[in-house]
Design an enzyme around this catalytic site. Structure first.
Site: not given
Ligand SMILES: NC(=O)NC1=NC(=O)NC1=O
Length: 173
Positions: A67, A85
């Site tokens: 992530h 995004q």
């Molecule tokens: N580190 C994250 O929590 N990343 C994210 N949360 C999301 O909802 N989309 C992501 O890419």
């Protein structure tokens, strides 16, 4: 999209459509495809989550490490996946002030240093005020607890992404 359509997909199409339900982990969709046919859309989701739950600790940590940070360098560079995004901009993380961005970077770095994986939260269910607050709160948790919380957030993100892909048929209205 209904369950007949999902069950009719060949491997390539299934992974093309569902490969980013779990961020940057197309292997999960590849594995779930072989468990078709699915009785309904909830059953499809259940198979995604069952695969995650059956992973060893290293596998679950690996999912978290796939992530991108919230409001992190990938957001700045514009290299986020389309789903990430959308999620991060939906939480207002695209236009943070310099101080907000610095505080999040500092909190993300402390979190990563403490737990060895990035802070993961379903951005669509949060906003620019709540993200740093939740990050600071979870920083104080024990590692085992935090791993469990983070995996729940991965599932929340996956559920929302599946809902986008499957349309109004899911989750059951
Ligand atoms: N580190 C994250 O929590 N990343 C994210 N949360 C999301 O909802 N989309 C992501 O890419």
């Amino acid at each position: 999209m209904d369950i007949e359509k999902v069950n009719s997909m060949d491997f390539r199409e299934f992974v093309d459509v569902f490969g980013n339900v779990i961020e940057r982990c197309p292997l999960i969709a590849a594995a779930v495809w072989s468990q078709r046919p699915f009785s309904n859309l909830e059953d499809l989701e259940k198979h995604f989550f069952a695969f995650i739950d059956a992973l060893p600790l290293s596998g679950r940590e690996g999912i978290l490490r796939c992530h991108p940070d919230l409001a992190g360098p990938e957001l700045q560079r514009g290299t986020l996946t389309p789903e990430s995004q959308r999620e991060q901009s939906g939480a207002g993380l695209m236009n943070l002030g310099a101080a907000e961005r610095l505080r999040l970077a500092e909190l993300n770095a402390r979190y990563q240093a403490r737990f060895g994986f990035p802070f993961v939260l379903a951005a669509r269910l949060s906003d620019r005020e709540a993200v740093p607050r939740e990050l600071a709160r979870r920083l104080r948790c024990l590692r085992a607890q935090e791993l469990s919380t983070a995996m729940d957030e991965v599932k929340k993100i996956g559920r929302l992404r599946l809902a986008d892909l499957l349309g109004s048929d899911f989750p059951k209205p």
